[in-house]
Scaffold this active site. Structure first.
Site, PDB file in Angstrom:
ATOM      1  CE  LYS A 185      -0.206  -0.315   5.020  1.00 58.38           C
ATOM      2  NZ  LYS A 185      -1.024  -0.606   6.200  1.00 58.38           N
TER       3      LYS A 185
ATOM      4  NE  ARG B 178      -6.341   0.859  12.175  1.00 60.85           N
ATOM      5  CZ  ARG B 178      -5.139   0.630  11.649  1.00 60.85           C
ATOM      6  NH1 ARG B 178      -4.187   1.558  11.720  1.00 60.85           N
ATOM      7  NH2 ARG B 178      -4.871  -0.512  11.052  1.00 60.85           N
TER       8      ARG B 178
ATOM      9  CE1 TYR C 114      14.739  30.708   5.458  1.00 59.37           C
ATOM     10  CE2 TYR C 114      14.878  28.338   5.109  1.00 59.37           C
ATOM     11  CZ  TYR C 114      14.673  29.615   4.619  1.00 59.37           C
ATOM     12  OH  TYR C 114      14.400  29.806   3.288  1.00 59.37           O
TER      13      TYR C 114
ATOM     14  CG  MET D  48      10.858  23.503  -0.428  1.00 63.44           C
ATOM     15  SD  MET D  48       9.846  24.596  -1.413  1.00 63.44           S
ATOM     16  CE  MET D  48       8.811  25.355  -0.183  1.00 63.44           C
TER      17      MET D  48
HETATM   18  C1  LIG Z   1      -0.242  -1.681   6.763  1.00 60.52           C
HETATM   19  C2  LIG Z   1      -0.850  -2.901   7.278  1.00 60.52           C
HETATM   20  C3  LIG Z   1      -0.069  -4.038   7.522  1.00 60.52           C
HETATM   21  C4  LIG Z   1       1.432  -4.040   7.407  1.00 60.52           C
HETATM   22  O1  LIG Z   1       1.963  -3.453   8.564  1.00 60.52           O
HETATM   23  P1  LIG Z   1       3.533  -3.334   8.806  1.00 60.52           P
HETATM   24  O2  LIG Z   1       3.658  -2.789  10.170  1.00 60.52           O
HETATM   25  O3  LIG Z   1       4.028  -2.376   7.774  1.00 60.52           O
HETATM   26  O4  LIG Z   1       4.084  -4.686   8.633  1.00 60.52           O
HETATM   27  C5  LIG Z   1      -0.710  -5.197   7.925  1.00 60.52           C
HETATM   28  N1  LIG Z   1      -2.059  -5.209   8.098  1.00 60.52           N
HETATM   29  C6  LIG Z   1      -2.834  -4.137   7.892  1.00 60.52           C
HETATM   30  C7  LIG Z   1      -4.292  -4.238   8.107  1.00 60.52           C
HETATM   31  C8  LIG Z   1      -2.257  -2.943   7.492  1.00 60.52           C
HETATM   32  O5  LIG Z   1      -3.036  -1.874   7.300  1.00 60.52           O
END
Ligand SMILES: *Cc1c(COP(=O)(O)O)cnc(C)c1O
Length: 366
Positions: free
Chosen positions: A34, A130, A254, A302
């Site tokens: 993802k 969640r 800065y 930046m």
């Molecule tokens: C992103 C995600 C993972 C992977 O998690 P990592 O900590 O990157 O291994 C597994 N399960 C779900 C539901 C996720 O959203």
């Protein structure tokens, strides 16, 4: 051309994926790609892993479609399922798998007319609080889904809140709730993220879901002999574009946050928060110059950042700078270490590398 690039080592990606598989020899590992493969380029990662990984996981249908349109034919699971009922037609057309975490998703699935039934991962909330059904409502939903012609196969899925921690009390609480439900339903499981894959074999199921470890980041609070075998996949690499000498007491950048304590040599590096490098990087954040550890001196701008190279006499304009990853002399600066100096985690640094930074792919093509 601006010298900043993100070098992506696809052999390291495959090595890390194999490590996830070796940690869990009785599970299949879905490669989580993802957020554009945690910033590494989802399609390139999927292509590199396609001969080894039996399935891929993404957050949403847009990410899944990008992979299909790129020619990835493996199953792709949508970890948050559909965001609206009309997405089911696309899920059906492309053969995606879906997580189901809410009643409205169940209703949409049961009401759908499909060409083929869909593999479903039923998400239960075992303590993350969640997404997912409460443990005590999950059995009824499970039975409803298993009786439905819309459902090809069912897995029980859950997510851990603190599998990375040394203190495993909360992890064990989640596991206990899940084991009870799983034995009641005789359900195949998909529970483990990266830290659970690496540290908690008790959580390994029919499937595991390793993500960040595939990219070489160590997700555990305390490293161990297994996590030390992870190899960095992304090297964020640039060069020195200017150098100057400062007298003791003179400030850099800065608001003059950093001040020279001695006569100092300061290198200006082509990389800034406009590239995704974290502006929260403190003075002292490590950087490799010619493969040698140096420290950020002054606030990140930046397009540039400044590094104290007083102790690197061979630093010149054009010298190699590694912001994280592996320098050409083999020295490694883990992204996890940089993240600690930025009060963040590797995930935000890796996914935060902006499109302005070209990705350059290396490694044996499959
Ligand atoms: C992103 C995600 C993972 C992977 O998690 P990592 O900590 O990157 O291994 C597994 N399960 C779900 C539901 C996720 O959203």
């Amino acid at each position: 051309m601006r010298p900043l690039v993100a070098d992506i080592d696809l052999d390291a990606l495959r090595h890390n994926y194999q490590l996830a598989c070796r940690c869990a020899p009785h599970s299949r590992s879905v490669a989580v790609i993802k957020a554009d493969g945690y910033g590494h380029g989802a399609l390139a990662c999927a292509q590199a892993l396609e001969s080894q990984a039996p399935a891929f996981a993404v957050a949403c249908i847009e990410e899944a479609l990008t992979l299909r349109q790129g020619g990835i034919n493996r199953p792709i699971i949508l970890l948050e399922g559909i965001f609206s009922a009309d997405e089911l037609a696309l899920v059906d057309a492309h053969g995606f798998w879906i997580a189901v975490h809410s009643q409205w998703q169940v209703d949409a699935l049961l009401a759908a007319t499909l060409q083929a039934p869909i593999p479903v991962w039923l998400k239960v909330d075992s303590g993350m609080h969640r997404l997912g059904f409460a443990i005590d409502e999950a059995a009824a939903i499970w039975r409803q889904l298993s009786d439905s012609p819309s459902v090809a196969s069912l897995h029980l899925m859950s997510h851990f809140a603190s599998a990375d921690a040394q203190d495993n009390r909360y992890f064990n609480q989640q596991m206990t709730r899940l084991k009870g439900l799983a034995s009641e339903l005789d359900a195949p499981l998909c529970l483990a993220n990266s830290p659970a894959t690496l540290a908690w074999p008790v959580s390994h199921g029919d499937w595991n879901r390793p993500g960040v470890m595939l990219y070489g980041s160590d997700p555990l609070e305390v490293a161990n002999d297994i996590t030390r075998q992870l190899q960095p996949v992304m090297t964020l690499r640039s060069q020195i574009i200017a150098l100057r000498e400062l007298e003791a007491g003179e400030p850099v950048g800065y608001s003059g946050r950093w001040r020279a304590q001695r006569r100092s040599r300061i290198a200006v590096v082509a990389c800034g928060y406009g590239d995704g490098y974290d502006r929260h990087a403190r003075d002292g954040t490590p950087v490799l110059v010619n493969g040698q550890r140096c420290a950020i001196a002054g606030k990140v701008s930046m397009d540039m950042l400044t590094v104290d190279v007083t102790d690197v006499p061979d630093a010149v304009i054009g010298s190699d700078v590694v912001l994280w990853g592996r320098a050409s002399n083999g020295e490694v600066l883990p992204v996890d270490e940089v993240a600690r100096y930025c009060d963040t985690i590797s995930y935000t640094l890796l996914t935060g590398v902006l499109p302005r930074v070209p990705r350059r792919y290396h490694g044996r093509s499959v």
